[in-house]
Every structure is written in C-alpha cells, then in structure tokens.
Design a protein around this motif. Structure first.
Motif, PDB file in Angstrom:
ATOM      1  N   GLU A  49       0.833  -1.206   0.000  1.00 13.74           N
ATOM      2  CA  GLU A  49       0.000   0.000   0.000  1.00 13.74           C
ATOM      3  C   GLU A  49       0.865   1.252   0.000  1.00 13.74           C
ATOM      4  OE1 GLU A  49      -2.481  -0.742   3.459  1.00 13.74           O
ATOM      5  OE2 GLU A  49      -4.223  -0.955   2.131  1.00 13.74           O
ATOM      6  N   THR A  50       1.930   1.232   0.803  1.00 11.22           N
ATOM      7  CA  THR A  50       2.858   2.364   0.867  1.00 11.22           C
ATOM      8  C   THR A  50       3.525   2.572  -0.491  1.00 11.22           C
ATOM      9  OG1 THR A  50       3.277   1.949   3.204  1.00 11.22           O
ATOM     10  CG2 THR A  50       4.908   3.267   2.040  1.00 11.22           C
ATOM     11  N   LEU A  51       3.938   1.479  -1.117  1.00  8.90           N
ATOM     12  CA  LEU A  51       4.573   1.565  -2.429  1.00  8.90           C
ATOM     13  C   LEU A  51       3.596   2.108  -3.474  1.00  8.90           C
ATOM     14  CD1 LEU A  51       7.036   1.035  -4.228  1.00  8.90           C
ATOM     15  CD2 LEU A  51       6.200  -1.321  -4.523  1.00  8.90           C
ATOM     16  N   ILE A  52       2.350   1.668  -3.418  1.00  9.89           N
ATOM     17  CA  ILE A  52       1.330   2.162  -4.355  1.00  9.89           C
ATOM     18  C   ILE A  52       1.167   3.674  -4.196  1.00  9.89           C
ATOM     19  CG2 ILE A  52      -1.159   2.204  -4.809  1.00  9.89           C
ATOM     20  CD1 ILE A  52      -1.132  -0.839  -4.279  1.00  9.89           C
ATOM     21  N   ASP A  53       1.082   4.146  -2.953  1.00 11.97           N
ATOM     22  CA  ASP A  53       0.947   5.584  -2.704  1.00 11.97           C
ATOM     23  C   ASP A  53       2.138   6.352  -3.276  1.00 11.97           C
ATOM     24  OD1 ASP A  53      -1.460   5.232  -1.432  1.00 11.97           O
ATOM     25  OD2 ASP A  53      -0.620   5.335   0.602  1.00 11.97           O
ATOM     26  N   LYS A  54       3.329   5.834  -3.006  1.00 10.58           N
ATOM     27  CA  LYS A  54       4.554   6.496  -3.477  1.00 10.58           C
ATOM     28  C   LYS A  54       4.583   6.545  -4.997  1.00 10.58           C
ATOM     29  CE  LYS A  54       9.512   5.894  -3.748  1.00 10.58           C
ATOM     30  NZ  LYS A  54      10.434   4.833  -4.029  1.00 10.58           N
ATOM     31  N   GLU A  58       4.450   9.743  -7.545  1.00 13.32           N
ATOM     32  CA  GLU A  58       5.528   9.930  -8.514  1.00 13.32           C
ATOM     33  C   GLU A  58       4.958  10.024  -9.931  1.00 13.32           C
ATOM     34  OE1 GLU A  58       9.610   7.692 -10.065  1.00 13.32           O
ATOM     35  OE2 GLU A  58       8.556   6.932  -8.294  1.00 13.32           O
ATOM     36  N   ASN A  59       3.991   9.174 -10.234  1.00 14.79           N
ATOM     37  CA  ASN A  59       3.351   9.199 -11.552  1.00 14.79           C
ATOM     38  C   ASN A  59       2.662  10.540 -11.789  1.00 14.79           C
ATOM     39  OD1 ASN A  59       2.461   8.098 -14.046  1.00 14.79           O
ATOM     40  ND2 ASN A  59       0.507   7.556 -13.118  1.00 14.79           N
ATOM     41  N   LEU A  60       1.973  11.029 -10.787  1.00 12.42           N
ATOM     42  CA  LEU A  60       1.293  12.315 -10.893  1.00 12.42           C
ATOM     43  C   LEU A  60       2.303  13.429 -11.165  1.00 12.42           C
ATOM     44  CD1 LEU A  60      -1.416  13.802 -10.578  1.00 12.42           C
ATOM     45  CD2 LEU A  60      -0.927  13.973  -8.147  1.00 12.42           C
ATOM     46  N   THR A  61       3.396  13.418 -10.423  1.00  7.19           N
ATOM     47  CA  THR A  61       4.448  14.418 -10.601  1.00  7.19           C
ATOM     48  C   THR A  61       5.044  14.349 -12.007  1.00  7.19           C
ATOM     49  OG1 THR A  61       4.996  14.348  -8.249  1.00  7.19           O
ATOM     50  CG2 THR A  61       6.682  15.220  -9.717  1.00  7.19           C
ATOM     51  N   LEU A  62       5.318  13.130 -12.459  1.00  6.74           N
ATOM     52  CA  LEU A  62       5.892  12.960 -13.797  1.00  6.74           C
ATOM     53  C   LEU A  62       4.923  13.389 -14.891  1.00  6.74           C
ATOM     54  CD1 LEU A  62       7.774   9.574 -13.305  1.00  6.74           C
ATOM     55  CD2 LEU A  62       8.793  11.852 -13.553  1.00  6.74           C
ATOM     56  N   ASN A  63       3.641  13.100 -14.698  1.00  8.91           N
ATOM     57  CA  ASN A  63       2.639  13.539 -15.686  1.00  8.91           C
ATOM     58  C   ASN A  63       2.586  15.060 -15.757  1.00  8.91           C
ATOM     59  OD1 ASN A  63       1.717  11.120 -16.783  1.00  8.91           O
ATOM     60  ND2 ASN A  63       0.241  10.802 -15.136  1.00  8.91           N
ATOM     61  N   ARG A  64       2.639  15.704 -14.613  1.00  7.75           N
ATOM     62  CA  ARG A  64       2.630  17.174 -14.598  1.00  7.75           C
ATOM     63  C   ARG A  64       3.876  17.719 -15.280  1.00  7.75           C
ATOM     64  NH1 ARG A  64       0.610  18.077  -8.380  1.00  7.75           N
ATOM     65  NH2 ARG A  64      -1.593  17.752  -8.795  1.00  7.75           N
ATOM     66  N   GLU A  65       5.018  17.121 -14.942  1.00 14.56           N
ATOM     67  CA  GLU A  65       6.276  17.561 -15.550  1.00 14.56           C
ATOM     68  C   GLU A  65       6.235  17.346 -17.065  1.00 14.56           C
ATOM     69  OE1 GLU A  65      11.068  16.539 -15.307  1.00 14.56           O
ATOM     70  OE2 GLU A  65       9.704  15.716 -13.802  1.00 14.56           O
ATOM     71  N   ASN A  66       5.710  16.220 -17.485  1.00 10.13           N
ATOM     72  CA  ASN A  66       5.589  15.918 -18.914  1.00 10.13           C
ATOM     73  C   ASN A  66       4.720  16.963 -19.612  1.00 10.13           C
ATOM     74  OD1 ASN A  66       5.639  14.635 -21.396  1.00 10.13           O
ATOM     75  ND2 ASN A  66       4.303  12.962 -20.776  1.00 10.13           N
ATOM     76  N   SER A  97      -2.517  18.448 -23.919  1.00  9.93           N
ATOM     77  CA  SER A  97      -2.061  18.883 -22.605  1.00  9.93           C
ATOM     78  C   SER A  97      -3.235  19.029 -21.660  1.00  9.93           C
ATOM     79  CB  SER A  97      -1.313  20.213 -22.719  1.00  9.93           C
ATOM     80  OG  SER A  97      -0.153  20.046 -23.495  1.00  9.93           O
ATOM     81  N   SER A  98      -4.337  19.587 -22.145  1.00 15.48           N
ATOM     82  CA  SER A  98      -5.521  19.750 -21.314  1.00 15.48           C
ATOM     83  C   SER A  98      -6.073  18.398 -20.913  1.00 15.48           C
ATOM     84  CB  SER A  98      -6.592  20.537 -22.057  1.00 15.48           C
ATOM     85  OG  SER A  98      -6.133  21.829 -22.333  1.00 15.48           O
ATOM     86  N   ALA A  99      -6.081  17.446 -21.844  1.00 12.58           N
ATOM     87  CA  ALA A  99      -6.580  16.103 -21.543  1.00 12.58           C
ATOM     88  C   ALA A  99      -5.690  15.433 -20.503  1.00 12.58           C
ATOM     89  CB  ALA A  99      -6.637  15.258 -22.817  1.00 12.58           C
ATOM     90  N   SER A 100      -4.368  15.621 -20.622  1.00 12.81           N
ATOM     91  CA  SER A 100      -3.451  15.049 -19.645  1.00 12.81           C
ATOM     92  C   SER A 100      -3.693  15.656 -18.268  1.00 12.81           C
ATOM     93  CB  SER A 100      -2.001  15.280 -20.064  1.00 12.81           C
ATOM     94  OG  SER A 100      -1.720  14.592 -21.254  1.00 12.81           O
ATOM     95  N   ALA A 101      -3.882  16.963 -18.240  1.00 13.14           N
ATOM     96  CA  ALA A 101      -4.129  17.636 -16.968  1.00 13.14           C
ATOM     97  C   ALA A 101      -5.431  17.136 -16.362  1.00 13.14           C
ATOM     98  CB  ALA A 101      -4.165  19.143 -17.155  1.00 13.14           C
ATOM     99  N   PHE A 102      -6.452  16.950 -17.204  1.00 10.22           N
ATOM    100  CA  PHE A 102      -7.736  16.444 -16.730  1.00 10.22           C
ATOM    101  C   PHE A 102      -7.570  15.039 -16.159  1.00 10.22           C
ATOM    102  CE2 PHE A 102     -12.189  16.299 -16.276  1.00 10.22           C
ATOM    103  CZ  PHE A 102     -12.617  15.046 -16.683  1.00 10.22           C
ATOM    104  N   THR A 103      -6.805  14.183 -16.830  1.00 11.55           N
ATOM    105  CA  THR A 103      -6.555  12.818 -16.348  1.00 11.55           C
ATOM    106  C   THR A 103      -5.836  12.856 -15.008  1.00 11.55           C
ATOM    107  OG1 THR A 103      -6.391  12.056 -18.624  1.00 11.55           O
ATOM    108  CG2 THR A 103      -5.505  10.612 -16.932  1.00 11.55           C
TER     109      THR A 103
END
Length: 112
Positions: A49-54, A58-66, A97-103
């Motif tokens: 569960e901890t790994l899933i949260d982490k 991280e995925n959210l951060t990378l998507n924003r950075e992308n 970009s808008s679709a990615s942000a929405f996701t």
C-alpha cells in the motif's frame, strides 16, 4: 488373555497421553505458524500500500512535468517559427495537454 488386555490398556492409556501431548504440541505449533504467516501477510500488504501511494504520487508528478515540458516545447517551436499559434498542430498539443491535466486531476480525486 484378560491379563494381557489390562496390561495393554495401561500401556495404550499412557501412549494415548503421549499422542495427545504430541497432537496438542502440533496444534499449538500450527497456530503459531498461522499467526506468524498472518503477520507477514499483513506487513507485506501494508508495504505494498505504501509503495502504491509512493508510485501514484511519482506518476502524478511525472505527468505534470511531462505536460509542462510539452508546453515548453510547443512554446519554443512557436518562438523559432516551426509552428504558428493558429495551426492545427498547436491546437492538438494544447488539447492533449488539457486532456493530460484532466486525467491527472481524475487520478487525484480517485486517491482521495
């Protein structure tokens, strides 16, 4: 014959006690093993569960950075004249970009 039965009875009675002790010892060992197995499973579940949260963060951060980097690429291309702001390609990039942000926003809401 009767004497033999009495002797066997006495022997089987003490053997029965040994068998009962062995059975009780086995039952207790099995309970201990089951408890330890449950604790291991519980600990592993918690770690997952901890790994899933982490990884989700991280995925959210990378998507924003992308998304940000794609926007910067679009802006740089526009600045050097490769893409004009009115072309379809620019609109597609903005829409993507808008679709990615929405996701990303949907993922955040699901986590909460």
């Amino acid at each position: 014959d009767v004497g033999d039965d009495v002797g066997n009875n006495s022997t089987s009675s003490s053997r029965m006690t040994d068998e009962e002790r062995k059975k009780m010892k086995r039952v207790l060992a099995n309970r201990k093993s089951a408890r330890e197995s449950y604790q291991r499973k519980k600990r592993m579940f918690s770690e997952l569960e901890t790994l899933i949260d982490k990884l989700t963060k991280e995925n959210l951060t990378l998507n924003r950075e992308n998304t940000d980097l794609r926007g910067q690429i679009g802006e740089l291309r526009r600045q050097i004249g490769l893409v004009t702001p009115t072309t379809t390609s620019s609109t597609t990039t903005t829409t993507t970009s808008s679709a990615s942000a929405f996701t990303v926003e949907q993922q955040q809401q699901q986590q909460q």
